[in-house]
Design a protein around this motif. Structure first.
Motif, PDB file in Angstrom:
ATOM      1  N   VAL A  89       3.416  10.157 -12.922  1.00  0.00           N
ATOM      2  CA  VAL A  89       3.488   8.798 -12.539  1.00  0.00           C
ATOM      3  C   VAL A  89       2.724   8.749 -11.118  1.00  0.00           C
ATOM      4  CG1 VAL A  89       5.395   7.097 -11.704  1.00  0.00           C
ATOM      5  CG2 VAL A  89       5.899   8.815 -13.285  1.00  0.00           C
ATOM      6  N   GLY A  90       1.613   8.059 -11.257  1.00  0.00           N
ATOM      7  CA  GLY A  90       0.891   7.703 -10.192  1.00  0.00           C
ATOM      8  C   GLY A  90      -0.207   8.853  -9.955  1.00  0.00           C
ATOM      9  N   PHE A  91      -0.496   8.750  -8.641  1.00  0.00           N
ATOM     10  CA  PHE A  91      -1.684   9.868  -8.150  1.00  0.00           C
ATOM     11  C   PHE A  91      -1.354  10.431  -6.936  1.00  0.00           C
ATOM     12  CE2 PHE A  91      -3.448   6.578 -10.958  1.00  0.00           C
ATOM     13  CZ  PHE A  91      -4.505   7.265 -11.804  1.00  0.00           C
ATOM     14  N   TYR A  92      -2.082  11.318  -6.742  1.00  0.00           N
ATOM     15  CA  TYR A  92      -2.063  11.912  -5.497  1.00  0.00           C
ATOM     16  C   TYR A  92      -3.390  12.496  -4.886  1.00  0.00           C
ATOM     17  CZ  TYR A  92      -2.666  16.664  -7.330  1.00  0.00           C
ATOM     18  OH  TYR A  92      -3.383  17.851  -7.908  1.00  0.00           O
ATOM     19  N   ASN A 137       6.084   3.500  -8.560  1.00  0.00           N
ATOM     20  CA  ASN A 137       7.230   3.743  -8.698  1.00  0.00           C
ATOM     21  C   ASN A 137       7.690   4.481  -7.519  1.00  0.00           C
ATOM     22  OD1 ASN A 137       9.904   4.906  -9.218  1.00  0.00           O
ATOM     23  ND2 ASN A 137       9.278   5.466 -11.296  1.00  0.00           N
ATOM     24  N   GLU A 138       8.774   3.646  -6.439  1.00  0.00           N
ATOM     25  CA  GLU A 138       8.883   4.281  -5.404  1.00  0.00           C
ATOM     26  C   GLU A 138       9.497   5.549  -5.303  1.00  0.00           C
ATOM     27  OE1 GLU A 138      11.720   1.814  -2.789  1.00  0.00           O
ATOM     28  OE2 GLU A 138      10.149   0.480  -2.663  1.00  0.00           O
ATOM     29  N   GLU A 139      10.092   6.067  -6.431  1.00  0.00           N
ATOM     30  CA  GLU A 139      10.550   7.318  -6.594  1.00  0.00           C
ATOM     31  C   GLU A 139       9.382   8.314  -6.829  1.00  0.00           C
ATOM     32  OE1 GLU A 139      13.704   7.107  -9.556  1.00  0.00           O
ATOM     33  OE2 GLU A 139      14.813   5.744  -8.674  1.00  0.00           O
ATOM     34  N   ALA A 140       8.338   7.916  -7.029  1.00  0.00           N
ATOM     35  CA  ALA A 140       7.429   9.005  -7.224  1.00  0.00           C
ATOM     36  C   ALA A 140       6.100   9.139  -6.204  1.00  0.00           C
ATOM     37  CB  ALA A 140       6.549   8.691  -8.734  1.00  0.00           C
ATOM     38  N   GLY A 141       6.348   8.023  -4.989  1.00  0.00           N
ATOM     39  CA  GLY A 141       5.052   8.055  -4.066  1.00  0.00           C
ATOM     40  C   GLY A 141       5.222   6.775  -3.461  1.00  0.00           C
ATOM     41  N   ARG A 194       4.336   3.171  -2.413  1.00  0.00           N
ATOM     42  CA  ARG A 194       3.825   1.972  -3.384  1.00  0.00           C
ATOM     43  C   ARG A 194       2.483   1.510  -2.569  1.00  0.00           C
ATOM     44  NH1 ARG A 194       8.231  -1.884  -5.060  1.00  0.00           N
ATOM     45  NH2 ARG A 194       6.283  -2.590  -6.406  1.00  0.00           N
ATOM     46  N   PRO A 195       1.369   1.103  -3.135  1.00  0.00           N
ATOM     47  CA  PRO A 195       0.422   0.584  -2.656  1.00  0.00           C
ATOM     48  C   PRO A 195       0.590  -0.452  -1.483  1.00  0.00           C
ATOM     49  CG  PRO A 195      -0.223   1.041  -5.133  1.00  0.00           C
ATOM     50  CD  PRO A 195       1.279   1.499  -4.709  1.00  0.00           C
ATOM     51  N   TYR A 196       1.441  -1.436  -1.904  1.00  0.00           N
ATOM     52  CA  TYR A 196       1.573  -2.265  -1.040  1.00  0.00           C
ATOM     53  C   TYR A 196       2.034  -2.007   0.393  1.00  0.00           C
ATOM     54  CZ  TYR A 196       6.696  -3.240  -1.000  1.00  0.00           C
ATOM     55  OH  TYR A 196       8.151  -3.043  -0.645  1.00  0.00           O
ATOM     56  N   GLN A 197       2.959  -0.807   0.278  1.00  0.00           N
ATOM     57  CA  GLN A 197       3.446  -0.299   1.403  1.00  0.00           C
ATOM     58  C   GLN A 197       2.372   0.359   2.253  1.00  0.00           C
ATOM     59  OE1 GLN A 197       6.112   2.479  -0.700  1.00  0.00           O
ATOM     60  NE2 GLN A 197       7.919   1.030  -0.378  1.00  0.00           N
ATOM     61  N   LEU A 198       1.481   1.151   1.779  1.00  0.00           N
ATOM     62  CA  LEU A 198       0.361   1.677   2.598  1.00  0.00           C
ATOM     63  C   LEU A 198      -0.582   0.751   3.189  1.00  0.00           C
ATOM     64  CD1 LEU A 198      -0.662   4.360  -0.267  1.00  0.00           C
ATOM     65  CD2 LEU A 198       0.595   4.873   1.922  1.00  0.00           C
ATOM     66  N   MET A 199      -0.708  -0.413   2.297  1.00  0.00           N
ATOM     67  CA  MET A 199      -1.460  -1.354   2.827  1.00  0.00           C
ATOM     68  C   MET A 199      -0.789  -2.201   4.247  1.00  0.00           C
ATOM     69  SD  MET A 199      -4.205  -3.762   2.764  1.00  0.00           S
ATOM     70  CE  MET A 199      -4.639  -3.915   1.164  1.00  0.00           C
ATOM     71  N   ALA A 200       0.578  -2.368   4.000  1.00  0.00           N
ATOM     72  CA  ALA A 200       1.365  -2.871   5.266  1.00  0.00           C
ATOM     73  C   ALA A 200       1.162  -1.815   6.356  1.00  0.00           C
ATOM     74  CB  ALA A 200       2.592  -3.255   4.708  1.00  0.00           C
ATOM     75  N   ALA A 201       1.497  -0.703   6.202  1.00  0.00           N
ATOM     76  CA  ALA A 201       1.466   0.603   6.876  1.00  0.00           C
ATOM     77  C   ALA A 201       0.456   0.577   7.762  1.00  0.00           C
ATOM     78  CB  ALA A 201       2.051   1.598   6.475  1.00  0.00           C
TER      79      ALA A 201
END
Length: 129
Positions: free
Chosen positions: A8-11, A24-28, A30-37
Motif C-alpha cells: 500500500v503506497g511507496f517508500y 492510507n494513514e495506516e501505511a505511511g 499521506r502526501p498532503y501531510q508531507l506537503m503541509a509539514a
C-alpha cells in the motif's frame, strides 16, 4: 530519491531513515501531510533563524498546522494555516510580527506553492520570566 512500490503506497530510503508514503494513514504519511509539514517546518526554521539573529531569547516554537482541502477539486490543498506558539523571555509582539513578515519571503517551500496555496501565518507568545 527513488520511491519503491510496497503493498500500500511507496517508500524511499533516505540518509535519516525510511520514508513511507501512502494514501492510507495506516501505511505511511499521506502526501498532503508531507506537503503541509514541508511548508510548516521550512517556515519554522526560517522564523527561528530570524529570531536568533535578532538575539531574542526563544525557548520553544510549536507550529499548529491546519490544512484546508477542496473535495470538489480532487481534495487539493487550498489553504495552510500556520499558528506559531513561541515561548521565550522578553518577547514583544511587534518583534515577532516583523520577523513573521520575512518568513514567507524566505521559505523555499512557501515560495514554491505561493501561487496555488494560500498560506496564513499567526502567532501567540508565551513569555517566561
Amino acid at each position: 530519491m527513488i520511491f519503491k512500490m510496497k503493498e500500500v503506497g511507496f517508500y524511499t530510503d533516505l540518509p535519516y531513515g525510511r520514508l513511507d508514503v501512502s494514501g492510507n494513514e495506516e501505511a505511511g504519511f499521506r502526501p498532503y501531510q508531507l506537503m503541509a509539514a514541508s511548508v510548516a517546518v521550512c517556515s519554522g526554521g526560517i522564523l527561528r533563524t530570524i529570531l536568533e539573529k535578532k538575539r531574542l531569547h526563544i525557548d520553544d516554537i510549536q507550529i499548529k498546522t491546519e490544512v484546508g482541502r477542496n473535495p470538489e477539486k480532487v481534495n487539493r490543498i487550498e489553504t495552510i494555516h500556520l499558528h506559531f506558539i513561541i515561548a521565550g523571555r522578553g518577547l514583544e509582539e511587534s518583534q515577532i510580527q516583523k520577523a513573521l513578515e520575512l518568513v514567507g519571503k524566505n521559505c523555499s517551500m512557501a515560495q514554491s506553492v505561493k501561487d496555488s496555496i494560500e498560506i496564513k501565518e499567526t502567532f501567540e507568545l508565551v513569555n517566561r520570566e
